[in-house]
Write an enzyme that holds these catalytic residues in place. Structure first.
Site, PDB file in Angstrom:
ATOM      1  N   LYS A 191      -5.989   0.183  16.655  1.00 39.18           N
ATOM      2  CA  LYS A 191      -6.881  -0.249  15.576  1.00 39.18           C
ATOM      3  C   LYS A 191      -6.056  -0.859  14.449  1.00 39.18           C
ATOM      4  O   LYS A 191      -5.265  -0.167  13.810  1.00 39.18           O
ATOM      5  CB  LYS A 191      -7.678   0.925  15.009  1.00 39.18           C
ATOM      6  CG  LYS A 191      -8.746   0.436  14.021  1.00 39.18           C
ATOM      7  CD  LYS A 191      -9.368   1.546  13.215  1.00 39.18           C
ATOM      8  CE  LYS A 191      -8.568   1.880  11.993  1.00 39.18           C
ATOM      9  NZ  LYS A 191      -8.503   0.778  11.010  1.00 39.18           N
ATOM     10  N   GLU A 264       4.460   7.539  10.661  1.00 38.49           N
ATOM     11  CA  GLU A 264       5.357   6.685   9.857  1.00 38.49           C
ATOM     12  C   GLU A 264       4.649   6.521   8.521  1.00 38.49           C
ATOM     13  O   GLU A 264       3.683   5.778   8.428  1.00 38.49           O
ATOM     14  CB  GLU A 264       5.469   5.342  10.573  1.00 38.49           C
ATOM     15  CG  GLU A 264       6.726   4.607  10.352  1.00 38.49           C
ATOM     16  CD  GLU A 264       7.884   5.246  11.074  1.00 38.49           C
ATOM     17  OE1 GLU A 264       8.631   5.956  10.411  1.00 38.49           O
ATOM     18  OE2 GLU A 264       8.019   5.029  12.289  1.00 38.49           O
ATOM     19  N   CYS A 298       6.536   0.128   3.119  1.00 43.61           N
ATOM     20  CA  CYS A 298       6.729   1.577   3.082  1.00 43.61           C
ATOM     21  C   CYS A 298       8.157   1.940   2.687  1.00 43.61           C
ATOM     22  O   CYS A 298       8.387   2.947   2.041  1.00 43.61           O
ATOM     23  CB  CYS A 298       6.364   2.204   4.414  1.00 43.61           C
ATOM     24  SG  CYS A 298       7.133   1.389   5.800  1.00 43.61           S
ATOM     25  N   GLU A 393       4.196   6.814  -4.816  1.00 47.45           N
ATOM     26  CA  GLU A 393       4.322   5.494  -4.205  1.00 47.45           C
ATOM     27  C   GLU A 393       3.291   4.569  -4.860  1.00 47.45           C
ATOM     28  O   GLU A 393       2.106   4.869  -4.880  1.00 47.45           O
ATOM     29  CB  GLU A 393       4.039   5.626  -2.701  1.00 47.45           C
ATOM     30  CG  GLU A 393       4.230   4.356  -1.928  1.00 47.45           C
ATOM     31  CD  GLU A 393       4.044   4.559  -0.420  1.00 47.45           C
ATOM     32  OE1 GLU A 393       3.122   5.278  -0.024  1.00 47.45           O
ATOM     33  OE2 GLU A 393       4.837   3.979   0.343  1.00 47.45           O
TER      34      GLU A 393
HETATM   35  P1  NAI Z   1      -4.378   4.178   4.869  1.00 39.36           P
HETATM   36  O1  NAI Z   1      -3.367   5.147   5.257  1.00 39.36           O
HETATM   37  O2  NAI Z   1      -5.705   4.680   4.451  1.00 39.36           O
HETATM   38  O3  NAI Z   1      -4.632   3.130   6.056  1.00 39.36           O
HETATM   39  C1  NAI Z   1      -3.782   2.942   7.173  1.00 39.36           C
HETATM   40  C2  NAI Z   1      -4.610   2.888   8.439  1.00 39.36           C
HETATM   41  O4  NAI Z   1      -5.213   4.139   8.685  1.00 39.36           O
HETATM   42  C3  NAI Z   1      -5.755   1.877   8.419  1.00 39.36           C
HETATM   43  O5  NAI Z   1      -5.862   1.291   9.699  1.00 39.36           O
HETATM   44  C4  NAI Z   1      -6.959   2.753   8.132  1.00 39.36           C
HETATM   45  O6  NAI Z   1      -8.156   2.203   8.604  1.00 39.36           O
HETATM   46  C5  NAI Z   1      -6.622   4.000   8.888  1.00 39.36           C
HETATM   47  N1  NAI Z   1      -7.262   5.232   8.413  1.00 39.36           N
HETATM   48  C6  NAI Z   1      -7.743   5.509   7.178  1.00 39.36           C
HETATM   49  N2  NAI Z   1      -8.253   6.760   7.156  1.00 39.36           N
HETATM   50  C7  NAI Z   1      -8.089   7.279   8.376  1.00 39.36           C
HETATM   51  C8  NAI Z   1      -8.386   8.545   8.973  1.00 39.36           C
HETATM   52  N3  NAI Z   1      -8.943   9.531   8.277  1.00 39.36           N
HETATM   53  N4  NAI Z   1      -8.062   8.745  10.257  1.00 39.36           N
HETATM   54  C9  NAI Z   1      -7.456   7.780  10.970  1.00 39.36           C
HETATM   55  N5  NAI Z   1      -7.162   6.574  10.473  1.00 39.36           N
HETATM   56  C10 NAI Z   1      -7.461   6.320   9.192  1.00 39.36           C
HETATM   57  O7  NAI Z   1      -3.789   3.269   3.744  1.00 39.36           O
HETATM   58  P2  NAI Z   1      -4.614   2.450   2.650  1.00 39.36           P
HETATM   59  O8  NAI Z   1      -5.772   3.212   2.128  1.00 39.36           O
HETATM   60  O9  NAI Z   1      -4.893   1.132   3.183  1.00 39.36           O
HETATM   61  O10 NAI Z   1      -3.555   2.349   1.494  1.00 39.36           O
HETATM   62  C11 NAI Z   1      -3.465   3.377   0.536  1.00 39.36           C
HETATM   63  C12 NAI Z   1      -2.039   3.670   0.224  1.00 39.36           C
HETATM   64  O11 NAI Z   1      -1.374   4.064   1.409  1.00 39.36           O
HETATM   65  C13 NAI Z   1      -1.235   2.514  -0.255  1.00 39.36           C
HETATM   66  O12 NAI Z   1      -1.395   2.303  -1.609  1.00 39.36           O
HETATM   67  C14 NAI Z   1       0.138   2.951   0.087  1.00 39.36           C
HETATM   68  O13 NAI Z   1       0.624   3.818  -0.896  1.00 39.36           O
HETATM   69  C15 NAI Z   1      -0.025   3.705   1.368  1.00 39.36           C
HETATM   70  N6  NAI Z   1       0.274   2.902   2.556  1.00 39.36           N
HETATM   71  C16 NAI Z   1       1.468   3.092   3.177  1.00 39.36           C
HETATM   72  C17 NAI Z   1       1.805   2.339   4.271  1.00 39.36           C
HETATM   73  C18 NAI Z   1       3.076   2.530   4.973  1.00 39.36           C
HETATM   74  O14 NAI Z   1       3.458   1.688   5.758  1.00 39.36           O
HETATM   75  N7  NAI Z   1       3.788   3.601   4.747  1.00 39.36           N
HETATM   76  C19 NAI Z   1       0.929   1.296   4.780  1.00 39.36           C
HETATM   77  C20 NAI Z   1      -0.334   1.207   4.106  1.00 39.36           C
HETATM   78  C21 NAI Z   1      -0.615   1.982   3.014  1.00 39.36           C
END
Ligand code: NAI
Length: 773
Positions: A191, A264, A298, A393
């Site tokens: 996804k 990750e 990240c 972050e």
């Molecule tokens: P997120 O962690 O919510 O989204 C990442 C992925 O997880 C997306 O595909 C989302 O649809 C999915 N997701 C969301 N909730 C889920 C759940 N309960 N179960 C399974 N999958 C789920 O990140 P978001 O909301 O886009 O960004 C928020 C913050 O997260 C950012 O401000 C940043 O601090 C951090 N982030 C860190 C990343 C990294 O590479 N370490 C990448 C993206 C965001």
């Protein structure tokens, strides 16, 4: 728009936009509407949400929010396709991976432009970094598929992998997930993030063009709710990249299952500049560290630590450099900073910065586009290390900074975070560089460079940055399992009895904490009987306070981690010799405890395990990866830290030694929960430890019921890993509790080999060392 004359006079860059025509044509050809990619074809578009260009707000496509039924059919398509895909064999799969790599290369411009349109990142980055690295990942893993049988003869595929990725490197994260999974014979349901699904759908199209068998790759689109459906689906593994908050939720949601998991997660990576650094290079590095992809990375170097003597000079240079950064149309080849992925993310960044009035803030002076999701590069200096902006972050183009006086203080500040993903350091002094690199809590360290990635070098973090590696040999193991599993260890009920001790003396064995035999905090003990009902003695019942005391002792023994493998080997040999000298005594004790006459072999195997672990202590080496720079990436094996391990019921001596010996061989400190029915084998072992020069706190042994220990161990913030070979019913408690600080868990039901334990006891840190000019 500048005229040629103006450009000539100002020597400024004129706009050089990349054409969006091909990408827009592709979108139009698809009708601008997408379903999912399941079992080799696209499903009907039923809608649900739009994907927008964050630089303009324009709608690029209408996408479909997956239903439970969609996820179910994607998972069953993957399940159906898996056995055949695995049986195709490594070389057969390698052909497809090469084909995918070549098609990515052929369509690289289309992918780059589509990525930039959907995500807002500068075309320079998608064209020169994201897409080439994605191709490289498929080529590299085509090679891994080719070599699998030869190089990993004992490993097989896991089965179906559910993969959930973020929006910051949409295609690259897809490649990191799909390439190793397919190479090892797994099939996937992936996804993409809801903001950035388009390149994943284009990739699906490429899979079709490559003739990839139906069901091997399935892509479903939608938001976190769809992510949750995948997490709860009957898959064999979840691989997630995203926020720590969601990672923690996934750890909890999968706690009651045997799904493999790699996470990750986030970071707040330090960027350390010493006074002897090449400051101008360090400034350019910093531009890449925190303004690459608008800081939505990240492993972004988001926390600047500058050596005090050069701090003011460095800040002044940095502010001047910031004022030269060009913010604007991401498709323009000469801009440095593009758009933030979505208005929601822009709001998060804006609010976090607006809420702060501490320190000195500088923002890029240049023009900002009048509309679209843009945020200026920002520097905030003079923040205290505990300040929320130094700890949280931000995931945007915001750099926070403070100064340090000594290398020791730099390390302390750098490690003052709950994360541990990456770190960058600049110094011309190689001794200092490698010394500091070895002390940083991070999975990746870049010296005199930053944000270097390659398929051959593992990427991933420690602490709350998650667990597991992507890339390299380490990354592969997360997509395989052993071909054969060992014999399942039995659960054994303790013997009951009513007879007094045969010699009339009732002894109570204490706990072993910090090199001393100590009374249990609660003061309780429980009788231990032989098979014939004779009382053998009493074993102390540990409680949570005893666990905490043991953790404190283990933490205090951190010098062990820095001792040499040679020294650790000597101590393990010494333990082995001391056990050998008392083999008869242990054999007799084990016979009485377990009520049999078969313990000679167990003692012999335990001695052997000690000698084998000793032998590995100075040989379980890292690697030097040939990464495509002039330089190397040193993959160093480091101890996991403080490990809590619940020993199996059976093999009360061998079980303990099999976990303890490799763990301490690699520099870990360990807290062992002794075999529940036969604790006295462990308590006898105290004397062996006492006479073998094991420093206090390196090995701590607790007795008593494991259910009283499991939860405290799992939730303790200063334990880095929990292992359990005890009652499988404890696994959910352990995995759930471990979500607290995202500690590593290793739960198994067969006696581990020394090699298994060595792997579990180490983390790989990749230290990148470029050399030459
Ligand atoms: P997120 O962690 O919510 O989204 C990442 C992925 O997880 C997306 O595909 C989302 O649809 C999915 N997701 C969301 N909730 C889920 C759940 N309960 N179960 C399974 N999958 C789920 O990140 P978001 O909301 O886009 O960004 C928020 C913050 O997260 C950012 O401000 C940043 O601090 C951090 N982030 C860190 C990343 C990294 O590479 N370490 C990448 C993206 C965001």
């Amino acid at each position: 728009i500048m005229t040629v004359k103006e450009i000539f006079q100002t020597m400024d860059y004129g706009p050089a936009p990349e054409s969006a025509a091909e990408a827009l044509t592709w979108l139009v050809d698809q009708g601008g509407r997408f379903g999912h990619f399941i079992d080799g074809s696209f499903t009907r578009h039923t809608g649900g949400f739009d994907s927008r260009n964050p630089a303009t707000g324009e709608v690029l496509a209408s996408l479909t929010q997956a239903s439970q039924q969609d996820v179910d059919s994607a998972v069953s398509a993957a399940r159906k396709a898996q056995p055949k895909w695995e049986k195709l064999g490594g070389p057969g799969r390698a052909r497809y991976l090469y084909a995918l790599a070549r098609l990515l290369q052929k369509h690289s411009r289309l992918f780059a432009v589509l990525e930039t349109l959907d995500n807002g990142k500068p075309i320079r980055e998608s064209r020169d970094i994201d897409i080439p690295l994605a191709q490289r990942h498929f080529y590299y893993h085509a090679g891994m598929a080719q070599l699998m049988q030869d190089a990993l003869p004992d490993r097989v595929a896991l089965g179906v992998c559910g993969q959930i990725i973020p929006w910051n490197f949409p295609l690259l994260m897809l490649a990191w997930k799909i390439a190793p999974a397919l190479a090892m014979g797994n099939t996937v349901v992936l996804k993409p993030a809801e903001y950035t699904s388009l390149t994943a759908l284009l990739f699906a199209d490429i899979c079709r063009q490559a003739g990839l068998p139906a069901g091997v790759v399935n892509i479903v689109t939608g938001d976190g709710a769809v992510g949750e459906m995948i997490v709860n689906a009957p898959v064999d593994k979840i691989a997630f990249t995203g926020s720590t908050a969601v990672g923690r939720r996934i750890r909890e949601a999968t706690a009651g299952t045997d799904k493999e998991l790699t996470l990750e997660l986030g970071g707040k990576s330090p960027y350390i500049v010493f006074d002897d650094a090449d400051l101008d290079s360090a400034i350019e590095g910093l531009v890449d560290a925190i303004w690459f992809n608008q800081g939505q990375v990240c492993c972004a170097g988001s926390r600047l630590l500058v050596h005090e003597p050069v701090a003011e000079r460095f800040y002044a240079k940095l502010r001047a450099r910031m004022d030269k950064l060009r913010i604007g149309n991401p498709l323009d080849k000469s801009i440095d900073v593009g758009a933030i992925v979505d208005p929601a993310q822009l709001e998060t960044i804006t609010d976090m910065v607006a809420a702060n009035s501490d320190g000195d803030m500088h923002q890029t002076a240049g023009d900002m586009p009048a509309q679209g999701c843009f945020y200026p590069p920002t520097l905030i200096t003079g923040l205290d290390t505990a300040h929320p902006l130094m700890q949280e972050e931000i995931f945007g183009p915001v750099l926070v900074a403070t100064t340090f006086r000594t290398p020791a203080e730099a390390v302390e500040l750098a490690n003052n975070t709950r994360y541990g993903l990456a770190a960058t350091l600049w110094t011309e002094n190689i001794n200092l560089a490698l010394d500091v690199a070895s002390k940083l809590a991070a999975g990746v360290v870049w010296t005199n460079a930053t944000n270097l990635f390659d398929a051959a070098a593992g990427f991933g973090g420690v602490r709350e940055s998650g667990f597991g590696r992507e890339g390299g040999w380490e990354g592969l193991s997360a997509y395989t399992k052993p071909r054969t599993t060992g014999k399942t260890l039995p659960q054994i009920a303790p013997f009951e009895g009513d007879k007094g001790p045969s010699d009339g003396i009732d002894r109570t064995a204490k706990l072993y904490i910090g090199g001393k035999q100590t009374r249990p905090d609660g003061g309780y003990s429980a009788p231990v009987y032989a098979r014939n009902g004779t009382l053998l003695g009493h074993a102390s019942q540990s409680n949570r306070k005893d666990v905490r005391n043991a953790v404190e002792a283990a933490q205090a023994a951190k010098g062990w981690a820095r001792s040499t493998g040679h020294l650790r080997a000597q101590i393990l040999y010494y333990i082995g010799e001391n056990l050998y000298a008392r083999a008869d005594e242990f054999e007799a004790r084990l016979n009485t405890l377990q009520g049999g006459r078969t313990s000679a072999q167990e003692v012999k195997d335990s001695i052997d395990a000690l000698f084998t672990a000793a032998a590995w202590a100075d040989k379980y080496d890292g690697q030097a990866h040939g990464v495509p720079i002039r330089g190397v990436a040193l993959a160093m094996k480091e101890p996991t830290g403080v490990i809590a391990a619940l020993c199996p019921d059976a093999h009360p001596l061998l079980g303990l030694v099999s976990l303890m010996a490799p763990a301490i061989a690699m520099g870990n400190r360990i807290i062992l929960g002794a075999s529940q029915p036969f604790p006295l084998a462990a308590t006898d072992f105290y004397q062996i430890l006492d006479t073998s020069d094991v420093p206090a706190g390196v090995v701590n042994i607790l007795t008593g019921p494991h259910d009283a220990l499991a939860d405290t161990m799992a939730r303790h913030m200063d334990i880095d890993a929990v292992w359990s070979f005890s009652d499988p019913a404890l696994s959910e408690t352990i995995r759930k509790g471990s979500a607290s600080n995202l500690k590593r868990t290793w739960i198994d039901t067969s006696l581990p080999t020394i090699r298994d334990t060595l792997t579990a006891a180490t983390e790989v840190k990749n230290i990148w060392i470029p050399y030459g000019e």
